[in-house]
Design a protein around this motif. Structure first.
Motif, PDB file in Angstrom:
ATOM      1  N   ASN A   1       1.012  -1.046  -0.034  1.00 33.02           N
ATOM      2  CA  ASN A   1       0.014  -0.191  -0.006  1.00 33.02           C
ATOM      3  C   ASN A   1       1.016   1.098  -0.198  1.00 33.02           C
ATOM      4  OD1 ASN A   1      -2.436  -1.636  -0.209  1.00 33.02           O
ATOM      5  ND2 ASN A   1      -2.681  -1.422   2.132  1.00 33.02           N
ATOM      6  N   THR A   2       1.827   1.317   0.506  1.00 31.62           N
ATOM      7  CA  THR A   2       2.847   2.445   0.555  1.00 31.62           C
ATOM      8  C   THR A   2       3.502   2.551  -0.646  1.00 31.62           C
ATOM      9  OG1 THR A   2       3.087   2.063   3.473  1.00 31.62           O
ATOM     10  CG2 THR A   2       4.879   3.264   1.794  1.00 31.62           C
ATOM     11  N   THR A   3       3.866   1.449  -1.006  1.00 31.98           N
ATOM     12  CA  THR A   3       4.757   1.493  -2.513  1.00 31.98           C
ATOM     13  C   THR A   3       3.762   2.049  -3.420  1.00 31.98           C
ATOM     14  OG1 THR A   3       5.939  -0.230  -1.908  1.00 31.98           O
ATOM     15  CG2 THR A   3       5.672   0.136  -4.065  1.00 31.98           C
ATOM     16  N   GLU A   4       2.294   1.561  -3.430  1.00 33.08           N
ATOM     17  CA  GLU A   4       1.424   2.024  -4.255  1.00 33.08           C
ATOM     18  C   GLU A   4       1.129   3.432  -4.330  1.00 33.08           C
ATOM     19  OE1 GLU A   4      -2.193  -0.484  -4.313  1.00 33.08           O
ATOM     20  OE2 GLU A   4      -0.954  -2.004  -5.046  1.00 33.08           O
ATOM     21  N   ALA A   5       1.149   4.018  -3.085  1.00 34.22           N
ATOM     22  CA  ALA A   5       0.698   5.402  -2.878  1.00 34.22           C
ATOM     23  C   ALA A   5       1.812   6.355  -3.272  1.00 34.22           C
ATOM     24  CB  ALA A   5       0.650   5.590  -1.189  1.00 34.22           C
ATOM     25  N   ASP A   6       3.076   6.043  -3.072  1.00 34.46           N
ATOM     26  CA  ASP A   6       4.417   6.526  -3.485  1.00 34.46           C
ATOM     27  C   ASP A   6       4.388   6.599  -5.087  1.00 34.46           C
ATOM     28  OD1 ASP A   6       5.220   6.966  -0.748  1.00 34.46           O
ATOM     29  OD2 ASP A   6       6.458   5.404  -0.902  1.00 34.46           O
ATOM     30  N   PHE A   7       4.095   5.386  -5.552  1.00 27.91           N
ATOM     31  CA  PHE A   7       3.922   5.557  -7.145  1.00 27.91           C
ATOM     32  C   PHE A   7       2.922   6.301  -7.671  1.00 27.91           C
ATOM     33  CE2 PHE A   7       2.428   3.718 -11.090  1.00 27.91           C
ATOM     34  CZ  PHE A   7       3.370   3.829 -11.975  1.00 27.91           C
ATOM     35  N   TYR A   8       1.816   6.464  -6.922  1.00 26.72           N
ATOM     36  CA  TYR A   8       0.585   7.234  -7.565  1.00 26.72           C
ATOM     37  C   TYR A   8       1.128   8.789  -7.466  1.00 26.72           C
ATOM     38  CZ  TYR A   8      -3.533   9.627  -7.537  1.00 26.72           C
ATOM     39  OH  TYR A   8      -4.848  10.696  -7.621  1.00 26.72           O
ATOM     40  N   LEU A   9       1.744   9.170  -6.260  1.00 22.71           N
ATOM     41  CA  LEU A   9       1.967  10.512  -6.209  1.00 22.71           C
ATOM     42  C   LEU A   9       3.151  10.742  -7.179  1.00 22.71           C
ATOM     43  CD1 LEU A   9       2.142  10.939  -2.468  1.00 22.71           C
ATOM     44  CD2 LEU A   9       0.483  11.821  -4.000  1.00 22.71           C
ATOM     45  N   GLN A  10       4.000   9.744  -7.489  1.00 21.21           N
ATOM     46  CA  GLN A  10       5.156  10.133  -8.571  1.00 21.21           C
ATOM     47  C   GLN A  10       4.648  10.331 -10.059  1.00 21.21           C
ATOM     48  OE1 GLN A  10       8.248   7.398  -7.902  1.00 21.21           O
ATOM     49  NE2 GLN A  10       8.672   7.956  -5.839  1.00 21.21           N
ATOM     50  N   PHE A  11       3.711   9.245 -10.293  1.00 22.47           N
ATOM     51  CA  PHE A  11       3.212   9.249 -11.606  1.00 22.47           C
ATOM     52  C   PHE A  11       2.283  10.414 -11.878  1.00 22.47           C
ATOM     53  CE2 PHE A  11       0.649   7.889 -15.299  1.00 22.47           C
ATOM     54  CZ  PHE A  11       1.575   7.547 -15.907  1.00 22.47           C
ATOM     55  N   THR A  12       1.402  10.766 -10.974  1.00 22.55           N
ATOM     56  CA  THR A  12       0.281  11.704 -11.256  1.00 22.55           C
ATOM     57  C   THR A  12       0.991  13.111 -11.158  1.00 22.55           C
ATOM     58  OG1 THR A  12      -0.119  11.858  -8.904  1.00 22.55           O
ATOM     59  CG2 THR A  12      -1.445  10.599 -10.471  1.00 22.55           C
ATOM     60  N   ALA A  13       2.393  13.206 -10.530  1.00 26.51           N
ATOM     61  CA  ALA A  13       3.134  14.707 -10.644  1.00 26.51           C
ATOM     62  C   ALA A  13       3.269  15.054 -12.280  1.00 26.51           C
ATOM     63  CB  ALA A  13       4.333  14.526 -10.053  1.00 26.51           C
ATOM     64  N   ARG A  14       3.368  13.912 -13.149  1.00 27.55           N
ATOM     65  CA  ARG A  14       3.289  14.266 -14.636  1.00 27.55           C
ATOM     66  C   ARG A  14       2.385  15.193 -15.079  1.00 27.55           C
ATOM     67  NH1 ARG A  14       4.465   8.890 -17.618  1.00 27.55           N
ATOM     68  NH2 ARG A  14       3.777  10.169 -19.132  1.00 27.55           N
ATOM     69  N   TYR A  15       0.979  14.474 -14.462  1.00 31.74           N
ATOM     70  CA  TYR A  15      -0.207  15.411 -14.755  1.00 31.74           C
ATOM     71  C   TYR A  15      -0.172  16.869 -14.228  1.00 31.74           C
ATOM     72  CZ  TYR A  15      -5.329  16.013 -15.993  1.00 31.74           C
ATOM     73  OH  TYR A  15      -6.322  16.537 -16.504  1.00 31.74           O
ATOM     74  N   ASN A  16       0.041  16.853 -13.048  1.00 30.83           N
ATOM     75  CA  ASN A  16      -0.030  18.124 -12.272  1.00 30.83           C
ATOM     76  C   ASN A  16       1.053  19.092 -12.562  1.00 30.83           C
ATOM     77  OD1 ASN A  16      -2.452  17.242 -11.068  1.00 30.83           O
ATOM     78  ND2 ASN A  16      -1.177  15.714  -9.549  1.00 30.83           N
ATOM     79  N   THR A  17       1.093  19.416 -13.755  1.00 25.16           N
ATOM     80  CA  THR A  17       2.200  20.469 -13.993  1.00 25.16           C
ATOM     81  C   THR A  17       1.643  21.554 -14.836  1.00 25.16           C
ATOM     82  OG1 THR A  17       2.866  19.027 -16.069  1.00 25.16           O
ATOM     83  CG2 THR A  17       4.089  18.755 -14.119  1.00 25.16           C
ATOM     84  N   LEU A  18       2.431  22.660 -15.137  1.00 26.59           N
ATOM     85  CA  LEU A  18       1.876  23.630 -15.816  1.00 26.59           C
ATOM     86  C   LEU A  18       1.959  23.425 -17.304  1.00 26.59           C
ATOM     87  CD1 LEU A  18       1.031  26.638 -16.108  1.00 26.59           C
ATOM     88  CD2 LEU A  18       3.391  27.419 -16.030  1.00 26.59           C
TER      89      LEU A  18
END
Length: 217
Positions: A77-94
């Motif tokens: 669960n911790t690994t998936e949460a970390d991966f989610y944040l890292q991957f969606t950082a690509r979306y949450n950009t200007l």
């Protein structure tokens, strides 16, 4: 007292001690002060005591197994949460936000032939064509990556749906896919990716673009 039981197991020794203590006084009365040796009598309980030992070992093994599963689940669960944040950082950009706006404005300005307009500008190498292609490629790569990871079982269905849960998903389906088809044609591999992505999540919210307020504001 410990020597009395020799190589007997610990449970046998405990039972022997308990019996000796409990019957010490009756022993003294019956034998004139010489307490009898109960170790031979306790042999009757050998099968039962062996069963207790086996049960205790099995219970300990099962407990360790489930505790290990719980620990592994928490780690996953911790690994998936970390991966989610890292991957969606690509979306949450200007840059992604601007790309979505570019594609949205293209669709609103030319609702019936935006894909044709794009491919004409792109083939002529105009700045407009290059700008549209860059926006297309950025949004396309984000959602295609999710489908590819799911196809190769690198992520589960739940995580894939979470990664897709953005308004850009609707822009991908309604704008980027037609632009891809205008540029590459109806390739089978691309169609399979689109179908897989739709099985993951067919649309975001009500299916609209969700950018109207931002554009008109």
């Amino acid at each position: 007292m410990l020597r009395q039981y020799g190589d007997s197991s610990y449970p046998k020794m405990c039972v022997g001690i308990a019996v000796d203590r409990f019957l010490w006084f009756p022993c003294r009365l019956a034998k004139g002060g010489a307490c009898m040796d109960w170790s031979s009598w306790l042999k009757v309980f050998d099968p039962w005591l062996d069963g207790v030992n086996v049960f205790a070992s099995v219970f300990a093994a099962i407990s360790a197994f489930f505790l290990g599963l719980i620990a592994l689940r928490r780690q996953n669960n911790t690994t998936e949460a970390d991966f989610y944040l890292q991957f969606t950082a690509r979306y949450n950009t200007l840059r992604m936000h601007e790309a979505l706006l570019v594609l949205y404005r293209l669709k609103m300005s030319k609702p019936d032939d935006f894909a044709h307009h794009f491919i004409q500008e792109f083939r002529q190498g105009t700045p407009e064509g290059l700008r549209l292609d860059q926006a297309r490629r950025l949004v396309n790569r984000y959602f295609v990556n999710i489908a590819e990871m799911r196809r190769n079982r690198l992520i589960n269905q739940k995580l894939a749906r979470m990664l897709c849960n953005f308004q850009g998903l609707n822009i991908f389906y309604k704008i980027v896919v037609p632009m891809n088809q205008a540029k590459y044609g109806n390739q089978q591999e691309h169609s399979e990716i689109y179908q897989l992505l739709r099985r993951i999540k067919s649309r975001f919210s009500d299916g609209s673009f969700g950018l109207v307020d931002q554009v008109e504001g």
